[in-house]
Design a protein around this motif. Structure first.
Motif, mmCIF file in Angstrom:
data_model
loop_
_atom_site.group_PDB
_atom_site.id
_atom_site.type_symbol
_atom_site.label_atom_id
_atom_site.label_comp_id
_atom_site.label_asym_id
_atom_site.label_seq_id
_atom_site.Cartn_x
_atom_site.Cartn_y
_atom_site.Cartn_z
ATOM 1 N N SER A 1 1.927 -4.133 27.791
ATOM 2 C CA SER A 1 1.566 -3.241 28.891
ATOM 3 C C SER A 1 2.783 -2.508 29.446
ATOM 4 O O SER A 1 2.646 -1.460 30.073
ATOM 5 C CB SER A 1 0.882 -4.028 30.015
ATOM 6 O OG SER A 1 1.776 -4.963 30.586
ATOM 7 N N MET A 2 3.980 -3.045 29.214
ATOM 8 C CA MET A 2 5.194 -2.414 29.720
ATOM 9 C C MET A 2 5.776 -1.398 28.734
ATOM 10 O O MET A 2 6.633 -0.598 29.100
ATOM 11 C CB MET A 2 6.240 -3.488 30.044
ATOM 12 C CG MET A 2 5.841 -4.429 31.183
ATOM 13 S SD MET A 2 7.079 -5.723 31.503
ATOM 14 C CE MET A 2 8.425 -4.745 32.170
ATOM 15 N N LYS A 3 5.327 -1.434 27.477
ATOM 16 C CA LYS A 3 5.836 -0.489 26.478
ATOM 17 C C LYS A 3 5.278 0.905 26.745
ATOM 18 O O LYS A 3 4.118 1.071 27.092
ATOM 19 C CB LYS A 3 5.438 -0.935 25.067
ATOM 20 C CG LYS A 3 6.181 -2.148 24.566
ATOM 21 C CD LYS A 3 5.721 -2.554 23.176
ATOM 22 C CE LYS A 3 6.054 -1.522 22.125
ATOM 23 N NZ LYS A 3 5.722 -1.987 20.764
ATOM 24 N N THR A 4 6.125 1.906 26.547
ATOM 25 C CA THR A 4 5.682 3.294 26.753
ATOM 26 C C THR A 4 5.422 4.010 25.438
ATOM 27 O O THR A 4 4.902 5.118 25.424
ATOM 28 C CB THR A 4 6.736 4.074 27.547
ATOM 29 O OG1 THR A 4 7.991 4.039 26.839
ATOM 30 C CG2 THR A 4 6.917 3.473 28.935
ATOM 31 N N GLY A 5 5.797 3.396 24.315
ATOM 32 C CA GLY A 5 5.582 4.010 23.003
ATOM 33 C C GLY A 5 5.455 2.957 21.931
ATOM 34 O O GLY A 5 5.358 1.763 22.218
ATOM 35 N N MET B 1 13.122 -4.633 30.496
ATOM 36 C CA MET B 1 12.140 -5.720 30.391
ATOM 37 C C MET B 1 12.821 -7.077 30.518
ATOM 38 O O MET B 1 12.302 -7.989 31.177
ATOM 39 C CB MET B 1 11.416 -5.647 29.046
ATOM 40 C CG MET B 1 10.427 -4.516 28.921
ATOM 41 S SD MET B 1 9.538 -4.612 27.336
ATOM 42 C CE MET B 1 8.685 -3.032 27.364
ATOM 43 N N ALA B 2 13.965 -7.227 29.865
ATOM 44 C CA ALA B 2 14.682 -8.495 29.928
ATOM 45 C C ALA B 2 15.046 -8.840 31.362
ATOM 46 O O ALA B 2 14.930 -9.994 31.788
ATOM 47 C CB ALA B 2 15.935 -8.419 29.056
ATOM 48 N N LYS B 3 15.462 -7.823 32.126
ATOM 49 C CA LYS B 3 15.848 -8.055 33.523
ATOM 50 C C LYS B 3 14.642 -8.385 34.378
ATOM 51 O O LYS B 3 14.664 -9.335 35.168
ATOM 52 C CB LYS B 3 16.561 -6.817 34.059
ATOM 53 C CG LYS B 3 17.045 -6.969 35.500
ATOM 54 C CD LYS B 3 17.796 -5.721 35.960
ATOM 55 C CE LYS B 3 18.271 -5.866 37.402
ATOM 56 N NZ LYS B 3 19.002 -4.653 37.856
ATOM 57 N N VAL B 4 13.562 -7.598 34.230
ATOM 58 C CA VAL B 4 12.366 -7.790 35.044
ATOM 59 C C VAL B 4 11.691 -9.124 34.741
ATOM 60 O O VAL B 4 11.224 -9.825 35.649
ATOM 61 C CB VAL B 4 11.370 -6.634 34.816
ATOM 62 C CG1 VAL B 4 10.033 -6.938 35.490
ATOM 63 C CG2 VAL B 4 11.944 -5.322 35.339
ATOM 64 N N LEU B 5 11.629 -9.505 33.458
ATOM 65 C CA LEU B 5 10.901 -10.709 33.047
ATOM 66 C C LEU B 5 11.800 -11.938 32.924
ATOM 67 O O LEU B 5 11.332 -13.013 32.545
ATOM 68 C CB LEU B 5 10.188 -10.454 31.712
ATOM 69 C CG LEU B 5 9.159 -9.315 31.744
ATOM 70 C CD1 LEU B 5 8.605 -9.063 30.346
ATOM 71 C CD2 LEU B 5 8.031 -9.634 32.715
ATOM 72 N N ASN B 6 13.103 -11.763 33.212
ATOM 73 C CA ASN B 6 14.041 -12.889 33.239
ATOM 74 C C ASN B 6 14.164 -13.580 31.877
ATOM 75 O O ASN B 6 14.074 -14.801 31.765
ATOM 76 C CB ASN B 6 13.624 -13.903 34.306
ATOM 77 C CG ASN B 6 14.733 -14.911 34.602
ATOM 78 O OD1 ASN B 6 15.921 -14.596 34.464
ATOM 79 N ND2 ASN B 6 14.355 -16.118 34.992
#
Length: 299
Positions: free
Chosen positions: A151-155, A166-171
């Motif tokens: 769902s976070m991918k844009t392409g 993503m790594a930062k947001v999802l730890n």
């Protein structure tokens, strides 16, 4: 006889026992959807009766049966993971029973909203354990990555900026994002059923479901979470509160499942008051919401 011991629920319970969940899912779905929904008053009475007497199985059965349609609906939303619907329904039903056991109707929240967390938790656990492509998802952070990456991918392909964001947001580590993306989009294992000529096995393979972007599970799940949380009764009750009280209740009780809500001390620092004062405001707000909902249910 108790006031809630109504015949339709007892009869439907017997009917559901005779429906083979794994043999005819459509028949099971029709059966659970035929069960009448509980009114707020009935739900409150049943829940209070069960809390007062844990041996009141009729009250527990009625609460469970009247919400099985939610389990079936949620199981359908995980079709994209290619796992048997019957198994998902069974796991979700276990979550529903756990929710009924722990539900406190005095908090002013409907059982369907409270139960959704437990239903999803059991289904998530089943998916993680049984989808052979994603055995990596064993920690809480990796599970969050698993259920949120697409769902976070844009392409079709991840850019370096997306990977690090993503790594930062999802730890998680950037390399974990890359590996999970490869596992979710790769074709180097038996995602299409392998060499098995069994038509049923081919039909249940993940490739049969993942191509349908309109039913992408994380998008559907996010929409459903929002819908269940934004119930009319809860929103109307929150509207009775002042801005500070409403923010305290929402941050303490209505956070997303994977997010840890602020502590009393966090809120005390934010509003410039003591933690005890935050607790008092929270308690008064909950009482006000409960009184409002009780009046609503009585109408």
């Amino acid at each position: 006889m108790s006031a809630y011991a109504v015949t339709p629920y007892s009869n439907t319970y017997q009917q559901l026992l005779s429906v083979p969940t794994f043999g005819d899912l459509e028949a099971y779905a029709r059966a659970v959807n035929s069960v009448p929904m509980l009114t707020p008053e009935q739900e409150y009475e049943l829940s209070m009766a069960y809390r007062a007497n844990p041996n009141d199985l009729l009250a527990a059965h009625t609460l469970v049966i009247s919400h099985l349609r939610v389990v079936v609906a949620q199981a359908r939303k995980y079709a994209g993971y290619g796992l048997p619907q019957g198994d998902l329904i069974q796991e979700g039903s276990i979550g529903l029973m756990k929710a009924v056991k722990r539900f406190d109707p005095t908090r002013g929240v409907r059982l369907v909203s409270f139960a959704m967390h437990w239903i999803k938790a059991e289904m998530h656990e089943y998916i993680i354990k049984n989808w052979r492509m994603v055995k990596i998802a064993t920690t809480k952070a990796q599970r969050k990555l698993f259920f949120n990456l697409r769902s976070m991918k844009t392409g079709d392909h991840l850019s370096q900026d997306e990977i690090h964001n993503m790594a930062k947001v999802l730890n998680v580590k950037p390399e974990e994002v890359v590996e999970m993306d490869q596992r979710l989009s790769g074709r180097d294992i038996a995602i299409d059923g392998g060499m098995d000529d069994d038509d049923e096995a081919m039909h249940m393979a993940p490739i049969a479901y993942l191509a349908d972007e309109t039913q992408e599970p994380t998008h559907v799940l996010a929409r459903h979470q929002e819908d269940t949380r934004q119930t009319d009764g809860l929103q109307n009750a929150l509207a009775q509160l002042d801005k500070r009280s409403r923010e305290i209740v929402q941050s303490r009780w209505l956070q997303d499942d994977d997010d840890k809500g602020p502590t009393l001390h966090d809120l005390a620092a934010k509003f410039g008051i003591s933690a005890e004062r935050v607790r008092q405001i929270e308690s008064a707000a909950m009482k006000k919401m409960k009184a409002f909902l009780t009046l609503e249910y009585a109408r």
